[in-house]
Design a protein around this motif. Structure first.
Motif, PDB file in Angstrom:
ATOM      1  N   VAL A  20       0.952  -1.129   0.075  1.00 45.18           N
ATOM      2  CA  VAL A  20       0.182   0.159   0.054  1.00 45.18           C
ATOM      3  C   VAL A  20       0.975   1.261   0.099  1.00 45.18           C
ATOM      4  CG1 VAL A  20      -1.819   1.288   1.285  1.00 45.18           C
ATOM      5  CG2 VAL A  20      -1.885  -1.155   1.358  1.00 45.18           C
ATOM      6  N   HIS A  21       0.609   1.966  -0.897  1.00 49.46           N
ATOM      7  CA  HIS A  21       1.200   3.305  -0.826  1.00 49.46           C
ATOM      8  C   HIS A  21       0.409   4.635  -0.725  1.00 49.46           C
ATOM      9  CE1 HIS A  21       4.255   6.274  -3.554  1.00 49.46           C
ATOM     10  NE2 HIS A  21       3.756   6.757  -2.468  1.00 49.46           N
ATOM     11  N   VAL A  22       0.429   5.275   0.655  1.00 47.24           N
ATOM     12  CA  VAL A  22      -0.544   6.050   0.896  1.00 47.24           C
ATOM     13  C   VAL A  22      -0.032   7.625   0.413  1.00 47.24           C
ATOM     14  CG1 VAL A  22      -1.751   7.224   2.990  1.00 47.24           C
ATOM     15  CG2 VAL A  22      -1.456   4.944   2.679  1.00 47.24           C
ATOM     16  N   VAL A  23      -0.668   8.141  -0.196  1.00 45.45           N
ATOM     17  CA  VAL A  23      -0.317   9.697  -0.508  1.00 45.45           C
ATOM     18  C   VAL A  23      -1.300  10.791   0.305  1.00 45.45           C
ATOM     19  CG1 VAL A  23      -0.168  11.358  -2.375  1.00 45.45           C
ATOM     20  CG2 VAL A  23       0.574   8.749  -2.817  1.00 45.45           C
ATOM     21  N   ASN A  24      -0.813  11.419   0.798  1.00 47.86           N
ATOM     22  CA  ASN A  24      -1.412  12.474   1.777  1.00 47.86           C
ATOM     23  C   ASN A  24      -0.673  13.730   2.149  1.00 47.86           C
ATOM     24  OD1 ASN A  24      -3.085  13.819   4.105  1.00 47.86           O
ATOM     25  ND2 ASN A  24      -4.146  11.472   4.273  1.00 47.86           N
ATOM     26  N   LEU A  25      -1.455  14.716   2.364  1.00 48.21           N
ATOM     27  CA  LEU A  25      -0.867  15.941   2.903  1.00 48.21           C
ATOM     28  C   LEU A  25      -0.269  16.055   4.109  1.00 48.21           C
ATOM     29  CD1 LEU A  25      -3.362  18.460   1.036  1.00 48.21           C
ATOM     30  CD2 LEU A  25      -0.846  17.999   0.272  1.00 48.21           C
ATOM     31  N   GLU A  26      -0.866  15.051   4.885  1.00 49.17           N
ATOM     32  CA  GLU A  26      -0.464  14.971   6.045  1.00 49.17           C
ATOM     33  C   GLU A  26       1.134  14.530   6.437  1.00 49.17           C
ATOM     34  OE1 GLU A  26      -3.413  12.617   8.210  1.00 49.17           O
ATOM     35  OE2 GLU A  26      -5.045  14.249   8.064  1.00 49.17           O
ATOM     36  N   ALA A  27       1.597  15.069   7.572  1.00 44.42           N
ATOM     37  CA  ALA A  27       2.907  14.355   7.885  1.00 44.42           C
ATOM     38  C   ALA A  27       2.889  12.815   8.232  1.00 44.42           C
ATOM     39  CB  ALA A  27       3.575  14.865   9.038  1.00 44.42           C
ATOM     40  N   PRO A  28       3.644  11.984   7.746  1.00 41.52           N
ATOM     41  CA  PRO A  28       3.372  10.578   8.018  1.00 41.52           C
ATOM     42  C   PRO A  28       3.664   9.886   9.313  1.00 41.52           C
ATOM     43  CG  PRO A  28       5.632  11.061   6.776  1.00 41.52           C
ATOM     44  CD  PRO A  28       4.848  12.379   6.826  1.00 41.52           C
ATOM     45  N   PRO A  29       3.121   8.878   9.815  1.00 38.70           N
ATOM     46  CA  PRO A  29       3.385   8.438  11.366  1.00 38.70           C
ATOM     47  C   PRO A  29       4.570   8.212  11.356  1.00 38.70           C
ATOM     48  CG  PRO A  29       2.046   6.926  10.164  1.00 38.70           C
ATOM     49  CD  PRO A  29       2.321   8.089   9.220  1.00 38.70           C
ATOM     50  N   ALA A  30       5.096   8.026  12.553  1.00 36.24           N
ATOM     51  CA  ALA A  30       6.692   7.601  13.094  1.00 36.24           C
ATOM     52  C   ALA A  30       6.959   6.158  12.868  1.00 36.24           C
ATOM     53  CB  ALA A  30       6.672   7.862  14.702  1.00 36.24           C
ATOM     54  N   GLU A  31       5.951   5.390  12.795  1.00 35.53           N
ATOM     55  CA  GLU A  31       6.031   3.880  12.496  1.00 35.53           C
ATOM     56  C   GLU A  31       5.198   3.519  11.251  1.00 35.53           C
ATOM     57  OE1 GLU A  31       5.797   1.347  15.982  1.00 35.53           O
ATOM     58  OE2 GLU A  31       7.181   2.545  16.923  1.00 35.53           O
ATOM     59  N   VAL A  32       5.964   3.046  10.225  1.00 34.45           N
ATOM     60  CA  VAL A  32       5.140   2.290   9.001  1.00 34.45           C
ATOM     61  C   VAL A  32       5.554   0.919   8.836  1.00 34.45           C
ATOM     62  CG1 VAL A  32       4.801   2.655   6.626  1.00 34.45           C
ATOM     63  CG2 VAL A  32       5.317   4.777   8.191  1.00 34.45           C
ATOM     64  N   PRO A  33       4.530   0.030   8.771  1.00 35.01           N
ATOM     65  CA  PRO A  33       4.810  -1.322   8.520  1.00 35.01           C
ATOM     66  C   PRO A  33       5.532  -1.627   7.213  1.00 35.01           C
ATOM     67  CG  PRO A  33       2.508  -0.794   8.281  1.00 35.01           C
ATOM     68  CD  PRO A  33       3.165   0.414   8.796  1.00 35.01           C
ATOM     69  N   ASP A  34       6.000  -2.689   7.104  1.00 37.93           N
ATOM     70  CA  ASP A  34       7.044  -2.939   5.744  1.00 37.93           C
ATOM     71  C   ASP A  34       6.086  -3.243   4.610  1.00 37.93           C
ATOM     72  OD1 ASP A  34       5.984  -5.398   6.506  1.00 37.93           O
ATOM     73  OD2 ASP A  34       7.831  -6.333   6.707  1.00 37.93           O
ATOM     74  N   TRP A  35       4.834  -3.408   4.695  1.00 37.09           N
ATOM     75  CA  TRP A  35       4.135  -3.660   3.725  1.00 37.09           C
ATOM     76  C   TRP A  35       3.470  -2.019   2.892  1.00 37.09           C
ATOM     77  CZ3 TRP A  35      -0.565  -1.466   4.762  1.00 37.09           C
ATOM     78  CH2 TRP A  35      -1.037  -1.785   6.206  1.00 37.09           C
ATOM     79  N   ALA A  36       3.733  -1.167   3.868  1.00 35.40           N
ATOM     80  CA  ALA A  36       3.160   0.179   3.318  1.00 35.40           C
ATOM     81  C   ALA A  36       4.175   1.201   3.141  1.00 35.40           C
ATOM     82  CB  ALA A  36       2.239   0.631   4.594  1.00 35.40           C
ATOM     83  N   TYR A  37       4.119   2.219   2.377  1.00 35.27           N
ATOM     84  CA  TYR A  37       5.066   3.350   2.072  1.00 35.27           C
ATOM     85  C   TYR A  37       4.004   4.532   2.109  1.00 35.27           C
ATOM     86  CZ  TYR A  37       8.304   6.472  -0.242  1.00 35.27           C
ATOM     87  OH  TYR A  37       9.139   7.423  -0.243  1.00 35.27           O
ATOM     88  N   ILE A  38       4.438   5.667   2.823  1.00 32.56           N
ATOM     89  CA  ILE A  38       3.699   6.872   2.805  1.00 32.56           C
ATOM     90  C   ILE A  38       4.361   8.078   2.303  1.00 32.56           C
ATOM     91  CG2 ILE A  38       2.572   8.623   4.410  1.00 32.56           C
ATOM     92  CD1 ILE A  38       2.042   6.079   6.245  1.00 32.56           C
ATOM     93  N   ASP A  39       3.786   8.825   1.525  1.00 32.50           N
ATOM     94  CA  ASP A  39       4.170  10.066   0.817  1.00 32.50           C
ATOM     95  C   ASP A  39       3.590  11.257   1.209  1.00 32.50           C
ATOM     96  OD1 ASP A  39       6.579  10.260  -0.756  1.00 32.50           O
ATOM     97  OD2 ASP A  39       5.732   8.950  -2.210  1.00 32.50           O
ATOM     98  N   ARG A  40       4.155  12.144   1.500  1.00 33.21           N
ATOM     99  CA  ARG A  40       3.486  13.533   1.860  1.00 33.21           C
ATOM    100  C   ARG A  40       3.441  14.422   0.580  1.00 33.21           C
ATOM    101  NH1 ARG A  40       4.665  17.742   6.872  1.00 33.21           N
ATOM    102  NH2 ARG A  40       2.690  18.898   7.016  1.00 33.21           N
ATOM    103  N   ALA A  41       2.423  14.276  -0.359  1.00 32.33           N
ATOM    104  CA  ALA A  41       2.258  14.896  -1.399  1.00 32.33           C
ATOM    105  C   ALA A  41       0.924  15.307  -1.691  1.00 32.33           C
ATOM    106  CB  ALA A  41       2.937  14.048  -2.395  1.00 32.33           C
TER     107      ALA A  41
END
Length: 218
Positions: free
Chosen positions: A61-82
């Motif tokens: 899962v690749h989450v794209v959001n304007l919010e700052a990413p959480p401190a911990e992200v599981p290895d199956w996910a990637y978070i972009d602030r965009a």
């Protein structure tokens, strides 16, 4: 029961009416995409919690959001602030199995930005699931206020500032106005315009259309 407790029971708690609606929608998603567990999904404007709570989780899962990413992200996910309406090249050049978006399109900021959001959806994957609350459901879903979406901006702002069931408490006129101007519910004609080649599913409550879902499953 106080207004904040009422909102908790209606919307915010794990066993709330709204949570049950979201669960039914998630089950609908997995029926529509039975191979969801094997997919690489990009979630435009969503949050990681959607997928950590999901009964069926995509492989990636690749989450794209304007919010700052959480401190911990599981290895199956990637978070972009965009910005999903103005994706940086590092995201725009990617290809996914599915684009997912839930209750975001009504907040992106007007027709031109909705066109850009829809363009991103069409570019990133052949398949998509884009949900948004329906404008003509009698209860405005963010404030849980009957008919609020049909009022002039001035009156919507007054409701947003004072209505006790709102999703984000606002103490000032400017903060309430900001929330109102960034919330624009859509109807069927708009969704068909933004997603002309998609099926338009209708989520109903008590027989009334509550939300619209643009789905493409080539």
């Amino acid at each position: 029961m106080g207004p904040h407790r009422l909102r908790f029971h209606l919307v915010d708690s794990a066993g709330s009416w709204s949570a049950r609606q979201r669960q039914r929608r998630a089950e609908w998603l997995t029926r529509t995409f039975p191979d969801l567990a094997d997919m690489h999904v990009v979630d435009l404007g969503g949050r990681l919690g959607t997928w950590t709570r999901a009964s069926v989780r995509p492989a990636r899962v690749h989450v794209v959001n304007l919010e700052a990413p959480p401190a911990e992200v599981p290895d199956w996910a990637y978070i972009d602030r965009a910005d999903a309406c103005d994706l940086p090249e590092r995201i725009a050049r990617n290809r996914y199995d599915l684009v997912y978006s839930n209750s975001v399109l009504e907040h992106v900021g007007g027709h031109e930005r909705r066109l850009r959001f829809a363009d991103a959806v069409h570019t990133l994957a052949e398949r998509h699931w884009v949900q948004t609350p329906y404008r003509y459901f009698p209860i405005e879903p963010h404030w849980i206020a009957p008919g609020m979406q049909f009022l002039p901006v001035r009156l919507r702002t007054a409701v947003a500032q004072r209505w006790p069931l709102g999703h984000k408490p606002t103490r000032t006129h400017d903060a309430a106005l900001h929330q109102v101007l960034w919330t624009e519910l859509l109807d069927r004609s708009q969704m068909r315009h933004y997603f002309p080649d998609s099926r338009l599913l209708v989520e109903r409550v008590a027989g009334l259309p509550k939300s619209l879902i643009a789905v493409r499953t080539p």
